[in-house]
Design a protein around this motif. Structure first.
Motif, short mmCIF file in Angstrom:
data_model
loop_
_atom_site.label_atom_id
_atom_site.label_comp_id
_atom_site.label_asym_id
_atom_site.label_seq_id
_atom_site.Cartn_x
_atom_site.Cartn_y
_atom_site.Cartn_z
N GLU A 83 95.79 -5.13 29.71
CA GLU A 83 97.04 -4.57 30.24
C GLU A 83 97.87 -3.96 29.11
O GLU A 83 98.58 -2.97 29.32
CB GLU A 83 97.81 -5.64 31.00
CG GLU A 83 97.12 -6.04 32.29
CD GLU A 83 97.88 -7.08 33.07
OE1 GLU A 83 98.09 -6.88 34.28
OE2 GLU A 83 98.27 -8.11 32.47
N PHE A 86 96.46 -0.56 28.56
CA PHE A 86 96.86 0.31 29.68
C PHE A 86 98.31 0.79 29.50
O PHE A 86 98.60 1.99 29.66
CB PHE A 86 96.72 -0.47 30.99
CG PHE A 86 97.24 0.26 32.20
CD1 PHE A 86 96.56 1.34 32.73
CD2 PHE A 86 98.42 -0.14 32.81
CE1 PHE A 86 97.03 2.01 33.85
CE2 PHE A 86 98.91 0.52 33.93
CZ PHE A 86 98.21 1.60 34.46
N LYS A 183 91.98 5.87 36.33
CA LYS A 183 92.41 4.65 35.62
C LYS A 183 93.47 3.89 36.41
O LYS A 183 93.41 2.66 36.55
CB LYS A 183 92.95 5.04 34.24
CG LYS A 183 93.43 3.86 33.39
CD LYS A 183 93.83 4.34 32.01
CE LYS A 183 94.97 5.34 32.07
NZ LYS A 183 95.39 5.81 30.73
N ALA A 187 93.67 0.06 38.04
CA ALA A 187 94.78 -0.84 37.70
C ALA A 187 95.53 -1.28 38.95
O ALA A 187 95.99 -2.43 39.04
CB ALA A 187 95.72 -0.17 36.72
N SER A 188 95.67 -0.38 39.92
CA SER A 188 96.42 -0.72 41.13
C SER A 188 95.71 -1.80 41.95
O SER A 188 96.34 -2.48 42.77
CB SER A 188 96.62 0.53 42.00
OG SER A 188 95.39 0.96 42.57
N ALA A 191 94.64 -4.98 38.12
CA ALA A 191 95.52 -5.51 37.07
C ALA A 191 95.99 -6.91 37.45
O ALA A 191 96.48 -7.12 38.56
CB ALA A 191 96.71 -4.58 36.85
N VAL A 196 102.49 -4.85 36.40
CA VAL A 196 101.58 -3.78 35.97
C VAL A 196 100.91 -3.16 37.18
O VAL A 196 100.80 -1.93 37.31
CB VAL A 196 100.54 -4.31 34.97
CG1 VAL A 196 99.53 -3.22 34.60
CG2 VAL A 196 101.22 -4.84 33.71
N LYS A 197 100.44 -4.00 38.09
CA LYS A 197 99.79 -3.51 39.31
C LYS A 197 100.78 -2.67 40.14
O LYS A 197 100.42 -1.60 40.65
CB LYS A 197 99.26 -4.68 40.14
CG LYS A 197 98.56 -4.26 41.42
CD LYS A 197 98.04 -5.46 42.21
CE LYS A 197 96.86 -6.08 41.51
NZ LYS A 197 96.19 -7.12 42.37
N ALA A 200 101.28 0.75 38.68
CA ALA A 200 100.14 1.63 38.98
C ALA A 200 100.21 2.13 40.42
O ALA A 200 99.97 3.31 40.69
CB ALA A 200 98.83 0.89 38.73
#
Length: 222
Positions: A83, A86, A183, A187-188, A191, A196-197, A200
């Motif tokens: 993460e 990212f 990417k 991540a969506s 993650a 973070v999710k 995304a």
């Protein structure tokens, strides 16, 4: 020329992340899919296993994804992306796109390209602030300077002006957003950290708008 800069950027980013992981641990290196599946198949044959190869592959992939989540990351292009990596890429990419937008607004030959660049500047200024906020909440500090691959793109486009700049910039925007969408989609879904999710998930529709606009504009100025 089409896809060349994107491939260089994506390759450089992936190589940079891989180098970082090699320095700390070699346990995260995941072979390419075909080699990965072949190694599992060979292991099963050597052990005389009666289980199906597909079942073994599914179990191995599940184990890999569990390891990625436990490591604070997710698998992207057969490599572990943490993460932190990212968020660092997102921060550097936003800085790069703001710099390129300023360059294009000064040197572009087309008002439509300058308008697109203005949208990039607005959206990525907001994105940069959001990335820093999320990173701060995770006790991380995004880079204050561009990653080498992003700096290379700025250096290349900084040498151009007028129609040549417009064409190269719009091709780059297409390629970059294709990479980013792939990417951010991973991540969506994968993650481990909610913030973070969620970032995304919120960003994906914007990236798709950017790509759609870039596709249409690039075809007009060719």
């Amino acid at each position: 020329m089409k896809k060349l800069m994107y491939m260089c950027i994506a390759g450089a980013l992936a190589a940079g992340a891989a180098c970082s992981r090699i320095e700390t641990s070699t346990s995260n290196q995941i072979p390419a899919t075909n080699a990965y599946e072949a190694s599992i198949r060979d292991n099963n044959m050597a052990a005389g296993s009666t289980r199906g190869t597909d079942e073994a592959i599914r179990e191995a992939n599940a184990s890999t994804n569990t390891h990625a989540a436990a490591s604070g990351g997710f698998m992207f292009q057969n490599q572990l992306m943490t993460e932190g990596e990212f968020l660092n890429e997102a921060a550097s990419s936003s800085m790069m796109q703001i710099q390129l937008a300023k360059l294009v607004q000064q040197r572009s030959a087309k008002p439509e390209v300058r308008q697109f660049a203005e949208m990039m500047m607005d959206h990525h200024t907001k994105a940069a602030l959001e990335v820093h906020s999320i990173a701060s909440g995770m006790n991380m500090t995004p880079p204050a300077v561009l990653m080498p691959a992003h700096q290379k793109a700025v250096d290349k486009l900084s040498k151009l002006t007028g129609k040549e700049l417009d064409e190269e910039y719009m091709e780059f925007m297409e390629d970059l957003h294709e990479y980013d969408i792939a990417k951010f989609e991973v991540a969506s879904n994968k993650a481990p950290t909610v913030s973070v999710k969620a970032f995304a998930v919120r960003t994906l529709p914007i990236l798709r708008v950017h790509l759609d606009s870039a596709d249409k504009l690039e075809s007009k100025i060719d």
